[in-house]
Design a protein around this motif. Structure first.
Motif, PDB file in Angstrom:
ATOM      1  N   PRO A   1       0.818  -1.230   0.000  1.00  0.00           N
ATOM      2  CA  PRO A   1       0.000   0.000   0.000  1.00  0.00           C
ATOM      3  C   PRO A   1       0.846   1.272   0.000  1.00  0.00           C
ATOM      4  O   PRO A   1       0.490   2.246  -0.661  1.00  0.00           O
ATOM      5  CB  PRO A   1      -0.827  -0.135   1.287  1.00  0.00           C
ATOM      6  N   THR A   2       1.939   1.265   0.748  1.00  0.00           N
ATOM      7  CA  THR A   2       2.782   2.465   0.791  1.00  0.00           C
ATOM      8  C   THR A   2       3.362   2.769  -0.579  1.00  0.00           C
ATOM      9  O   THR A   2       3.411   3.932  -1.016  1.00  0.00           O
ATOM     10  CB  THR A   2       3.907   2.269   1.806  1.00  0.00           C
ATOM     11  N   LEU A   3       3.803   1.744  -1.282  1.00  0.00           N
ATOM     12  CA  LEU A   3       4.348   1.939  -2.620  1.00  0.00           C
ATOM     13  C   LEU A   3       3.256   2.399  -3.585  1.00  0.00           C
ATOM     14  O   LEU A   3       3.511   3.232  -4.467  1.00  0.00           O
ATOM     15  CB  LEU A   3       4.977   0.637  -3.103  1.00  0.00           C
ATOM     16  N   ALA A   4       2.039   1.873  -3.447  1.00  0.00           N
ATOM     17  CA  ALA A   4       0.933   2.314  -4.301  1.00  0.00           C
ATOM     18  C   ALA A   4       0.608   3.781  -4.053  1.00  0.00           C
ATOM     19  O   ALA A   4       0.344   4.540  -4.994  1.00  0.00           O
ATOM     20  CB  ALA A   4      -0.289   1.440  -4.046  1.00  0.00           C
ATOM     21  N   ALA A   5       0.646   4.194  -2.789  1.00  0.00           N
ATOM     22  CA  ALA A   5       0.395   5.608  -2.480  1.00  0.00           C
ATOM     23  C   ALA A   5       1.487   6.496  -3.069  1.00  0.00           C
ATOM     24  O   ALA A   5       1.209   7.586  -3.593  1.00  0.00           O
ATOM     25  CB  ALA A   5       0.314   5.801  -0.965  1.00  0.00           C
ATOM     26  N   ALA A   6       2.744   6.032  -2.999  1.00  0.00           N
ATOM     27  CA  ALA A   6       3.832   6.803  -3.601  1.00  0.00           C
ATOM     28  C   ALA A   6       3.672   6.898  -5.107  1.00  0.00           C
ATOM     29  O   ALA A   6       3.987   7.932  -5.714  1.00  0.00           O
ATOM     30  CB  ALA A   6       5.175   6.168  -3.244  1.00  0.00           C
ATOM     31  N   LEU A   7       3.183   5.824  -5.745  1.00  0.00           N
ATOM     32  CA  LEU A   7       2.938   5.856  -7.189  1.00  0.00           C
ATOM     33  C   LEU A   7       1.845   6.861  -7.533  1.00  0.00           C
ATOM     34  O   LEU A   7       1.958   7.603  -8.523  1.00  0.00           O
ATOM     35  CB  LEU A   7       2.559   4.459  -7.679  1.00  0.00           C
TER      36      LEU A   7
ATOM     37  N   ASP B   1       1.112   9.561  -5.807  1.00  0.00           N
ATOM     38  CA  ASP B   1       1.695  10.894  -5.643  1.00  0.00           C
ATOM     39  C   ASP B   1       2.577  11.261  -6.826  1.00  0.00           C
ATOM     40  O   ASP B   1       2.574  12.411  -7.284  1.00  0.00           O
ATOM     41  CB  ASP B   1       2.512  10.941  -4.344  1.00  0.00           C
ATOM     42  N   TRP B   2       3.330  10.286  -7.339  1.00  0.00           N
ATOM     43  CA  TRP B   2       4.201  10.575  -8.484  1.00  0.00           C
ATOM     44  C   TRP B   2       3.392  10.912  -9.723  1.00  0.00           C
ATOM     45  O   TRP B   2       3.734  11.830 -10.472  1.00  0.00           O
ATOM     46  CB  TRP B   2       5.112   9.385  -8.742  1.00  0.00           C
ATOM     47  N   ARG B   3       2.324  10.158  -9.958  1.00  0.00           N
ATOM     48  CA  ARG B   3       1.480  10.439 -11.121  1.00  0.00           C
ATOM     49  C   ARG B   3       0.765  11.769 -10.992  1.00  0.00           C
ATOM     50  O   ARG B   3       0.438  12.408 -12.003  1.00  0.00           O
ATOM     51  CB  ARG B   3       0.472   9.302 -11.308  1.00  0.00           C
ATOM     52  N   ALA B   4       0.525  12.190  -9.748  1.00  0.00           N
ATOM     53  CA  ALA B   4      -0.113  13.483  -9.532  1.00  0.00           C
ATOM     54  C   ALA B   4       0.884  14.633  -9.509  1.00  0.00           C
ATOM     55  O   ALA B   4       0.498  15.790  -9.337  1.00  0.00           O
ATOM     56  CB  ALA B   4      -0.893  13.468  -8.210  1.00  0.00           C
ATOM     57  N   GLY B   5       2.173  14.324  -9.690  1.00  0.00           N
ATOM     58  CA  GLY B   5       3.185  15.368  -9.716  1.00  0.00           C
ATOM     59  C   GLY B   5       3.776  15.700  -8.373  1.00  0.00           C
ATOM     60  O   GLY B   5       4.526  16.676  -8.235  1.00  0.00           O
ATOM     61  N   ARG B   6       3.474  14.889  -7.349  1.00  0.00           N
ATOM     62  CA  ARG B   6       4.011  15.132  -6.008  1.00  0.00           C
ATOM     63  C   ARG B   6       5.103  14.100  -5.733  1.00  0.00           C
ATOM     64  O   ARG B   6       4.838  12.972  -5.338  1.00  0.00           O
ATOM     65  CB  ARG B   6       2.921  15.027  -4.951  1.00  0.00           C
ATOM     66  N   ASN B   7       6.347  14.497  -5.965  1.00  0.00           N
ATOM     67  CA  ASN B   7       7.483  13.595  -5.764  1.00  0.00           C
ATOM     68  C   ASN B   7       7.901  13.595  -4.303  1.00  0.00           C
ATOM     69  O   ASN B   7       7.933  14.654  -3.656  1.00  0.00           O
ATOM     70  CB  ASN B   7       8.663  13.990  -6.649  1.00  0.00           C
ATOM     71  N   GLN B   8       8.224  12.415  -3.801  1.00  0.00           N
ATOM     72  CA  GLN B   8       8.686  12.260  -2.429  1.00  0.00           C
ATOM     73  C   GLN B   8      10.059  11.605  -2.455  1.00  0.00           C
ATOM     74  O   GLN B   8      10.238  10.561  -3.059  1.00  0.00           O
ATOM     75  CB  GLN B   8       7.708  11.398  -1.618  1.00  0.00           C
ATOM     76  N   SER B   9      10.994  12.239  -1.768  1.00  0.00           N
ATOM     77  CA  SER B   9      12.346  11.706  -1.716  1.00  0.00           C
ATOM     78  C   SER B   9      12.611  10.872  -0.474  1.00  0.00           C
ATOM     79  O   SER B   9      13.650  10.235  -0.372  1.00  0.00           O
ATOM     80  CB  SER B   9      13.364  12.863  -1.762  1.00  0.00           C
ATOM     81  N   ALA B  10      11.679  10.878   0.468  1.00  0.00           N
ATOM     82  CA  ALA B  10      11.885  10.125   1.702  1.00  0.00           C
ATOM     83  C   ALA B  10      11.742   8.632   1.432  1.00  0.00           C
ATOM     84  O   ALA B  10      10.932   8.209   0.585  1.00  0.00           O
ATOM     85  CB  ALA B  10      10.866  10.562   2.762  1.00  0.00           C
ATOM     86  N   PRO B  11      12.511   7.794   2.129  1.00  0.00           N
ATOM     87  CA  PRO B  11      12.386   6.340   1.942  1.00  0.00           C
ATOM     88  C   PRO B  11      10.998   5.850   2.353  1.00  0.00           C
ATOM     89  O   PRO B  11      10.328   6.433   3.207  1.00  0.00           O
ATOM     90  CB  PRO B  11      13.483   5.766   2.849  1.00  0.00           C
ATOM     91  N   LEU B  12      10.567   4.770   1.729  1.00  0.00           N
ATOM     92  CA  LEU B  12       9.269   4.161   2.022  1.00  0.00           C
ATOM     93  C   LEU B  12       9.463   2.956   2.918  1.00  0.00           C
ATOM     94  O   LEU B  12      10.502   2.290   2.887  1.00  0.00           O
ATOM     95  CB  LEU B  12       8.586   3.743   0.715  1.00  0.00           C
ATOM     96  N   HIS B  13       8.443   2.664   3.701  1.00  0.00           N
ATOM     97  CA  HIS B  13       8.494   1.528   4.620  1.00  0.00           C
ATOM     98  C   HIS B  13       7.726   0.369   4.007  1.00  0.00           C
ATOM     99  O   HIS B  13       6.536   0.486   3.690  1.00  0.00           O
ATOM    100  CB  HIS B  13       7.886   1.912   5.974  1.00  0.00           C
ATOM    101  N   ALA B  14       8.431  -0.758   3.790  1.00  0.00           N
ATOM    102  CA  ALA B  14       7.783  -1.959   3.241  1.00  0.00           C
ATOM    103  C   ALA B  14       7.079  -2.703   4.371  1.00  0.00           C
ATOM    104  O   ALA B  14       7.707  -3.104   5.360  1.00  0.00           O
ATOM    105  CB  ALA B  14       8.814  -2.857   2.577  1.00  0.00           C
ATOM    106  N   GLU B  15       5.772  -2.893   4.214  1.00  0.00           N
ATOM    107  CA  GLU B  15       4.991  -3.494   5.292  1.00  0.00           C
ATOM    108  C   GLU B  15       5.361  -4.954   5.542  1.00  0.00           C
ATOM    109  O   GLU B  15       5.445  -5.409   6.683  1.00  0.00           O
ATOM    110  CB  GLU B  15       3.484  -3.399   4.972  1.00  0.00           C
ATOM    111  N   ALA B  16       5.610  -5.714   4.459  1.00  0.00           N
ATOM    112  CA  ALA B  16       5.832  -7.159   4.613  1.00  0.00           C
ATOM    113  C   ALA B  16       7.189  -7.474   5.219  1.00  0.00           C
ATOM    114  O   ALA B  16       7.325  -8.423   5.990  1.00  0.00           O
ATOM    115  CB  ALA B  16       5.682  -7.860   3.260  1.00  0.00           C
ATOM    116  N   THR B  17       8.220  -6.689   4.873  1.00  0.00           N
ATOM    117  CA  THR B  17       9.578  -6.993   5.335  1.00  0.00           C
ATOM    118  C   THR B  17      10.097  -6.019   6.378  1.00  0.00           C
ATOM    119  O   THR B  17      11.086  -6.312   7.054  1.00  0.00           O
ATOM    120  CB  THR B  17      10.549  -6.989   4.133  1.00  0.00           C
ATOM    121  N   GLY B  18       9.460  -4.868   6.514  1.00  0.00           N
ATOM    122  CA  GLY B  18       9.929  -3.871   7.468  1.00  0.00           C
ATOM    123  C   GLY B  18      11.130  -3.081   6.993  1.00  0.00           C
ATOM    124  O   GLY B  18      11.690  -2.294   7.765  1.00  0.00           O
ATOM    125  N   ARG B  19      11.540  -3.232   5.747  1.00  0.00           N
ATOM    126  CA  ARG B  19      12.703  -2.510   5.237  1.00  0.00           C
ATOM    127  C   ARG B  19      12.303  -1.126   4.756  1.00  0.00           C
ATOM    128  O   ARG B  19      11.151  -0.877   4.402  1.00  0.00           O
ATOM    129  CB  ARG B  19      13.350  -3.274   4.084  1.00  0.00           C
TER     130      ARG B  19
END
Length: 560
Positions: free
Chosen positions: A259-265, A267-285
Motif C-alpha cells: 500500500p505504501t508503494l501504491a500511495a507513492a505511485l 503521488d508521483w502520477r499526480a506530480g508530487r514527488n517524495q524523496s523520503a524512503p518508504l516503509h515496506a509493510e511485509a519486510t519492514g525494510r
C-alpha cells in the motif's frame, strides 16, 4: 549462367534445404489431391448428365470412365505419399506434374485437341508445383506442360487427319501462361520463404535478447518492478521480492501487497514527488523508489526501481570511510616526521638534570600524549599499507603458538594468560601471517586492557572448529572480563570509537579491515560472560587426506 561465380547456387541450396523443412510446402501438394478428385467428379457429372460440352460426347464412355478411375486412384496414391512424405518433396512435385500431364493430355486428345479448352486444367498443377521447387525446375515444369499440350494437339490432328496450324498458336499461348504463372508463383514463394526465414531469425534474436534482459534484470541488486495502467504488477525481479516480500507476484494489485508503494505511485502520477524512503509493510525494510513511464501514452506501464535505503546508507558510509582513510593516511604521513622530532626532543629534555618538579610532570604529559598520537599515526599508516601482505596457506595452531610467544616477549613484566585449546594441528587457513598476528595482538590487547578494568584478572581462550554446513574454519577469541555493553556492541567496529581514555579507536576497525582483505570475516558474538570475537576464514578446498586430524590434538596452555 555460372552459378559458382554469381552466388546463385548457394542461395538455391539454402532454399532447397528450407523447402524440405517447411510444412507449408507439403500442404500445397496436399491441396492438389482434392483438386484432382473434384476435377474427376465434375467431369463424370457433366458426362453423365449430358449438360457437358459437345466435345465430351466425342469420348468413348468406357475409355472415359476407366481414365477417370485411374486418375482418381493416382490422386489417392499421391495423397498417401504426401502423408508419409516419402519420397522427398522435390520428387513428389515432379510425380504430381507427371500424373497431371498424362491424365489431362489424354483428356485433351480425346476431347478434340487444344480447341476443347481443357488444356487450361494443367494450370493449377503447374502453379502448385512451382510453389515448392526451385526457379529452374519451375521453368522445366512449365515447359513440360507446354510440350504436353503440343503433343496432345499433334496426336489429335494425327488421329483426325485434319491439320490446322492455328491450334498450335493457341497451345503456345497456354504455354506462355504456364511459364508466367509458374515463374511468378515461384518468385512469390521464394520471397515468402526469405521473409519467413528472416522473421524466424529476428524472432529468435528477439527471444534471446528477451531472455538475456530477463536474466540481467533478475540478477540485479536493485529491485525492478513494472506496474501497468490498472496498477497491477506485471513483472518483478528477485531483489524487489526480497525488499517488499514474497506476496509481490505478477498479476496482483499493487495496493494489496504494498500500500505504501501504491500511495507513492499515486503521488508521483499526480506530480508530487517524495524523496523520503518508504516503509515496506511485509519486510519492514526502508526502500527508496524511482518511477519512470515506459512510453508516451497515458496507459503506458510504469517502471519502479527500488533500492534498499539501509544498503545505500552503508555504501555512502563506506565511500566516506574510504575518502577519510586516504585523507587520514596523508595527514598521518605528514605528521609523523614532526611528531618524531617532538618525541625525540622530549626524551632529550627528560634526560636533562634541570627539569624538575612541575616541569617534569608537564614533560611527562607531553610525552604521554605524543605517544598516543604516535600510536594513532602508526595504526593509520598500517591500515593504509595493508595491501602489502600476501595471503598463503598456514597452519592455524602453529600460527597461534608463534603469535602467543611473540606476545609474551612484548609484555615481559605482565601476566597475561592465553589458553589455546581445541585447535587441531590439521587446521589450515589462507591468511597473511603478519596480518593474523596483528589481528590477534589487537584482540588480546582489547581483552586484557578493556576486559580487565578495575584490576580484574582476565584469561583469554582461543578455540577453533570446522563448520559442518560448508567446511569453513571458525576461530573464537574470548575472555572472562567485564564484557561489552549492549549499547556499544553496534559501534565497536567504527573507526575512532573507543571507551578507553588512552585508546585510539582504530584497533577493532583495523582488525576487521585486515580480515576482509584476507577474505575472512570478523564479528562480535553477543551473550555469555566477557567478550567473544569470531573470525570466519575463507573456505578451502583441500584433499580428504589433508582434513584428517593429526595424532596429537590435545589442547595446550600458554601462560603469559
Amino acid at each position: 549462367m555460372n552459378e559458382t561465380r554469381d552466388g546463385t547456387a548457394p542461395r538455391h541450396s539454402a532454399a532447397a534445404a528450407l523447402v524440405d523443412t517447411r510444412a507449408e510446402d507439403w500442404r500445397v501438394l496436399a491441396v492438389l489431391g482434392p483438386y484432382r478428385l473434384l476435377l474427376v467428379a465434375t467431369l463424370l457429372t457433366l458426362f453423365r448428365s449430358g449438360y457437358g460440352p459437345d466435345l465430351l460426347a466425342l469420348l468413348d464412355p468406357s475409355v472415359f470412365y476407366n481414365g477417370c478411375l485411374a486418375y482418381a486412384i493416382a490422386a489417392l496414391a499421391l495423397l498417401l505419399l504426401g502423408v508419409y512424405r516419402v519420397p522427398g518433396l522435390g520428387a513428389q512435385a515432379h510425380l504430381h506434374l507427371a500424373v497431371d500431364a498424362v491424365a489431362i493430355g489424354l483428356l485433351v486428345v480425346g476431347a478434340g485437341g487444344i480447341a476443347s479448352g481443357l488444356g487450361i486444367l494443367l494450370l493449377p498443377p503447374v502453379v502448385g508445383s512451382s510453389l515448392v521447387i526451385r526457379p529452374r525446375l519451375a521453368a522445366v515444369h512449365a515447359a513440360t506442360a507446354t510440350l504436353t499440350l503440343f503433343a496432345a494437339e499433334f496426336a489429335h490432328q494425327l488421329q483426325s487427319r485434319i491439320w490446322d496450324a492455328s491450334e498450335y498458336s493457341q497451345a503456345g499461348l497456354l504455354g506462355l501462361m504456364f511459364f508466367v504463372s509458374g515463374l511468378v508463383a515461384n518468385l512469390v514463394a521464394q520471397r515468402a520463404r526469405r521473409s519467413e526465414a528472416m522473421a524466424a531469425r529476428v524472432g529468435s534474436e528477439y527471444l534471446n535478447l528477451s531472455r538475456l534482459s530477463e536474466n540481467i534484470i533478475e540478477s540485479m541488486h536493485a529491485g525492478v518492478c513494472v506496474i501497468d495502467a490498472d496498477e497491477r504488477v506485471r513483472m518483478v525481479n528477485a531483489a524487489a521480492r526480497r525488499m517488499l516480500g514474497e506476496p509481490l507476484t505478477p498479476g496482483k494489485p499493487l495496493v494489496a501487497v504494498a500500500p505504501t508503494l501504491a500511495a507513492a505511485l499515486h503521488d508521483w502520477r499526480a506530480g508530487r514527488n517524495q524523496s523520503a524512503p518508504l516503509h515496506a509493510e511485509a519486510t519492514g525494510r526502508e526502500v527508496t523508489c524511482r518511477f519512470t513511464r515506459l512510453g508516451w501514452r497515458d496507459d503506458a506501464p510504469t517502471l519502479l526501481v527500488l533500492d534498499d535505503a539501509a544498503l545505500l546508507r552503508e555504501q555512502a558510509q563506506q565511500i566516506k570511510l574510504a575518502a577519510l582513510g586516504r585523507l587520514t593516511a596523508g595527514i598521518a604521513h605528514e605528521i609523523r616526521n614532526p611528531l618524531s622530532a617532538i618525541l625525540q626532543a622530549g626524551q632529550l629534555l627528560a634526560e636533562s638534570p634541570q627539569i624538575r618538579g612541575e616541569d617534569q610532570r608537564l614533560l611527562a604529559m607531553i610525552q604521554r600524549h605524543a605517544g598516543r598520537i604516535e600510536g594513532i599515526v602508526r595504526s593509520v599508516l598500517e591500515l593504509s599499507r595493508r595491501d602489502r601482505g600476501q595471503a598463503r596457506l598456514i597452519g592455524l595452531r602453529d600460527a597461534l603458538l608463534r603469535s602467543a610467544a611473540l606476545y609474551r616477549e612484548s609484555h615481559p613484566h605482565r601476566t597475561r594468560p592465553i589458553e589455546i585449546g581445541d585447535v587441531g594441528a590439521h587446521l589450515q587457513v589462507c591468511f597473511d601471517p603478519e596480518h593474523l598476528q596483528q589481528v590477534l595482538f589487537n584482540l588480546w590487547d582489547n581483552s586484557f586492557e578493556h576486559g580487565g578494568r578495575g584490576g580484574r584478572d582476565v584469561t583469554v581462550r582461543v578455540r577453533a572448529r570446522i563448520d559442518s554446513s560448508d567446511g569453513a574454519i571458525e576461530m573464537e577469541v574470548s575472555d572472562d572480563g567485564v564484557g561489552i555493553d549492549t549499547a556499544e556492541q553496534e559501534r565497536i567496529f567504527e573507526p575512532f570509537f573507543t571507551t578507553h581514555a588512552g585508546g585510539t579507536g582504530l584497533g577493532l576497525f583495523l582488525c576487521r579491515e585486515l580480515c576482509e582483505y584476507n577474505r575472512a570475516r570478523l564479528s562480535h558474538v553477543s551473550g555469555g560472560p566477557g567478550a567473544t570475537f569470531r573470525i570466519r576464514f575463507a573456505t578451502l578446498i583441500v584433499p580428504r587426506a589433508a582434513t584428517r586430524p593429526a595424532a596429537d590434538t590435545r589442547p595446550s596452555r600458554e601462560g603469559l
